[in-house]
Design a protein around this motif. Structure first.
Motif, PDB file in Angstrom:
ATOM      1  N   ASP A  21       0.819  -1.210   0.000  1.00 30.81           N
ATOM      2  CA  ASP A  21       0.000   0.000   0.000  1.00 30.81           C
ATOM      3  C   ASP A  21       0.856   1.265   0.000  1.00 30.81           C
ATOM      4  N   SER A 284     -17.560  -8.015  -3.342  1.00 31.46           N
ATOM      5  CA  SER A 284     -16.256  -7.477  -3.749  1.00 31.46           C
ATOM      6  C   SER A 284     -15.904  -8.078  -5.105  1.00 31.46           C
ATOM      7  N   ASP A 285     -14.616  -8.318  -5.354  1.00 34.11           N
ATOM      8  CA  ASP A 285     -14.248  -8.967  -6.616  1.00 34.11           C
ATOM      9  C   ASP A 285     -14.384 -10.483  -6.535  1.00 34.11           C
ATOM     10  N   PHE A 310     -15.146  -5.896   7.149  1.00 39.95           N
ATOM     11  CA  PHE A 310     -15.587  -5.361   5.853  1.00 39.95           C
ATOM     12  C   PHE A 310     -16.972  -5.923   5.532  1.00 39.95           C
ATOM     13  N   GLN A 316     -19.344   0.743   0.470  1.00 37.34           N
ATOM     14  CA  GLN A 316     -17.992   1.185   0.093  1.00 37.34           C
ATOM     15  C   GLN A 316     -17.105   0.022  -0.328  1.00 37.34           C
ATOM     16  N   TRP A 317     -17.468  -1.218   0.057  1.00 35.37           N
ATOM     17  CA  TRP A 317     -16.641  -2.366  -0.307  1.00 35.37           C
ATOM     18  C   TRP A 317     -17.124  -3.042  -1.583  1.00 35.37           C
ATOM     19  N   LYS A 318     -18.150  -2.524  -2.218  1.00 30.25           N
ATOM     20  CA  LYS A 318     -18.663  -3.126  -3.448  1.00 30.25           C
ATOM     21  C   LYS A 318     -17.601  -3.057  -4.553  1.00 30.25           C
ATOM     22  N   THR A 320     -14.609  -4.099  -4.438  1.00 27.88           N
ATOM     23  CA  THR A 320     -13.248  -3.901  -3.932  1.00 27.88           C
ATOM     24  C   THR A 320     -12.347  -5.089  -4.275  1.00 27.88           C
ATOM     25  N   ALA A 321     -11.117  -4.799  -4.642  1.00 25.36           N
ATOM     26  CA  ALA A 321     -10.126  -5.864  -4.856  1.00 25.36           C
ATOM     27  C   ALA A 321      -9.824  -6.524  -3.518  1.00 25.36           C
ATOM     28  N   SER A 322      -9.844  -7.835  -3.498  1.00 29.88           N
ATOM     29  CA  SER A 322      -9.748  -8.559  -2.228  1.00 29.88           C
ATOM     30  C   SER A 322      -8.373  -8.502  -1.594  1.00 29.88           C
ATOM     31  N   LEU A 324      -7.073  -5.950  -0.614  1.00 29.99           N
ATOM     32  CA  LEU A 324      -7.240  -4.978   0.471  1.00 29.99           C
ATOM     33  C   LEU A 324      -7.582  -5.697   1.774  1.00 29.99           C
TER      34      LEU A 324
END
Length: 410
Positions: A21, A284-285, A310, A316-318, A320-322, A324
């Motif tokens: 990150d 997420s993804d 999460f 906000q996590w829709k 999202t790359a996992s 994270l």
């Protein structure tokens, strides 16, 4: 004689990042404190140093504040208030950053200055004392240690040409110490003349005509350059803090995840994208492999699961790359001064074929978790055409992990 220190911390530290990150190595925690905090702490507690200026990247201001917070709020708060100046924004190169630090000290009555890399947290009071003493007789000093390895000169193709006599060779370290007015003028003139290829401040001093005097360094005053350096530094600090077996609390964790297929043209598994006639359905993804690993790690440290931190109900996590989620689990292990010993992932599906993608998955998982690829296993099996995976309705994943934590009473 007033002596200031410039701590150069404006670099990106790409090779030594233990997270994906973009946190530079100087902000990575070592046994509970950021590398930069540990470096500054030695200068702060040294009688040889009167003022400290830290040069940072502009975008790292919040990271810097968090890193030095223990110094400003703990038992060293009084010394920090007295010695530690406001941080200074650095330049595009190390050389430019040092000049920024020198300019910040221009209006102070500074006689001498030590320039030190933030990524050398094992600097000792003894070295700082030797530098200050040497500056009574010399206007330019370089901390260094004799070269002990045999040195070979080779062609670009890798053919040895000759062995170099190492008897007069020294390996440069920091700090590098100077008469303030001299090095400020040297850096200023170098910038004005666009002489910007110097690799350290001693080289700037040589260019300006000074004789640079060697001050005895210490082999343990290493610069943290890669992940392995950070791991060794962690082990060393844990040992210095009194634990001969710092990671004796061994924990096991398991994780399980399932995702159904949906219309699409690729699936994301183990951090990589695999072409397929379907995709995996999820908030997420839907990386079923990383989800299982994340839950295994969280289970080992008894810190809930992905849904705890999460929740899928949170928009906000829709998508999202996992990675994270997995990075967050890794962070939680680091905050406990622990390490991930190994990861074992099993994927259960009829399709797609996992074998051709296994090396890339192992590498992606190793990179995210900041461990060697040799500590990551990825396996695949089928359910013999039984159940939902046998009917090619989705993919299941099971993961197990071993976590090592410092032993302590609960």
């Amino acid at each position: 004689m007033t002596c200031a220190a410039i701590i150069v911390a404006a670099g990106s530290g790409v090779r030594a990042r233990r997270t994906s990150d973009a946190v530079a190595k100087q902000y990575v925690p070592l046994a509970g404190k950021a590398v930069l905090c540990r470096t500054i702490e030695t200068f702060l507690t040294s009688d040889a140093i009167d003022l400290i200026v830290t040069v940072i990247a502009q975008e790292d201001l919040d990271l810097y504040k968090n890193a030095v917070a223990p110094l400003l709020q703990g038992k060293l708060a009084e010394q920090a208030q007295k010695k530690l100046r406001t941080s200074v924004r650095g330049g595009t190169t190390r050389q430019a950053s040092v000049l920024c630090g020198l300019r910040a000290l221009e209006k102070d009555s500074i006689d001498t200055v030590l320039v030190h890399d933030a990524a050398r947290p094992f600097i000792s009071h003894a070295i700082l004392d030797r530098c200050r003493i040497a500056l009574h007789s010399h206007k330019a000093c370089l901390v260094a240690v004799p070269v002990t390895d045999t040195i070979k000169q080779a062609t670009p193709e890798g053919r040895i040409q000759k062995t170099i006599d190492r008897s007069s060779l020294w390996a440069a370290q920091t700090p590098q110490a100077f008469a303030f007015d001299f090095i400020y003028d040297a850096h200023t003139r170098a910038a004005q003349q666009c002489a910007e290829t110097f690799t350290d401040d001693a080289a700037v001093a040589e260019w300006a005509g000074a004789e640079v005097h060697i001050v005895e360094g210490d082999p343990t005053n290493i610069k943290l350059t890669n992940r392995e350096d950070l791991d060794m530094a962690d082990a060393r600090l844990n040992s210095l803090q009194g634990s001969t077996s710092p990671l004796t609390d061994v924990r096991m964790g398991t994780g399980y995840d399932v995702h159904a297929f949906d219309a699409g043209d690729a699936v994301i598994i183990g951090g990589i994208q695999i072409p397929h006639d379907k995709k995996l359905k999820g908030h997420s993804d839907a990386d079923v492999g990383l989800h299982a690993i994340t839950d295994a790690i969280l289970g080992a440290i008894a810190d809930g699961d992905i849904g705890t931190h999460f929740p899928p109900s949170d928009p906000q996590w829709k998508g999202t790359a996992s990675d994270l989620f997995l990075k967050d689990a890794v962070r939680r292990v680091r905050e406990r001064n622990g390490k991930i010993s190994n990861i074992d992932l099993t994927l259960i599906c009829e399709a797609p074929k996992i074998g051709p993608h296994r090396p890339a998955m192992r590498q992606a998982i190793a990179d995210i978790c900041e461990i060697s690829i040799n500590r990551v296993s990825v396996k695949a099996t089928t359910s013999e055409r039984l159940g939902f995976t046998g009917r090619k309705e989705g993919i299941a994943a099971m993961a197990s992990t071993c976590i090592q934590l410092p032993d302590r009473e609960d």
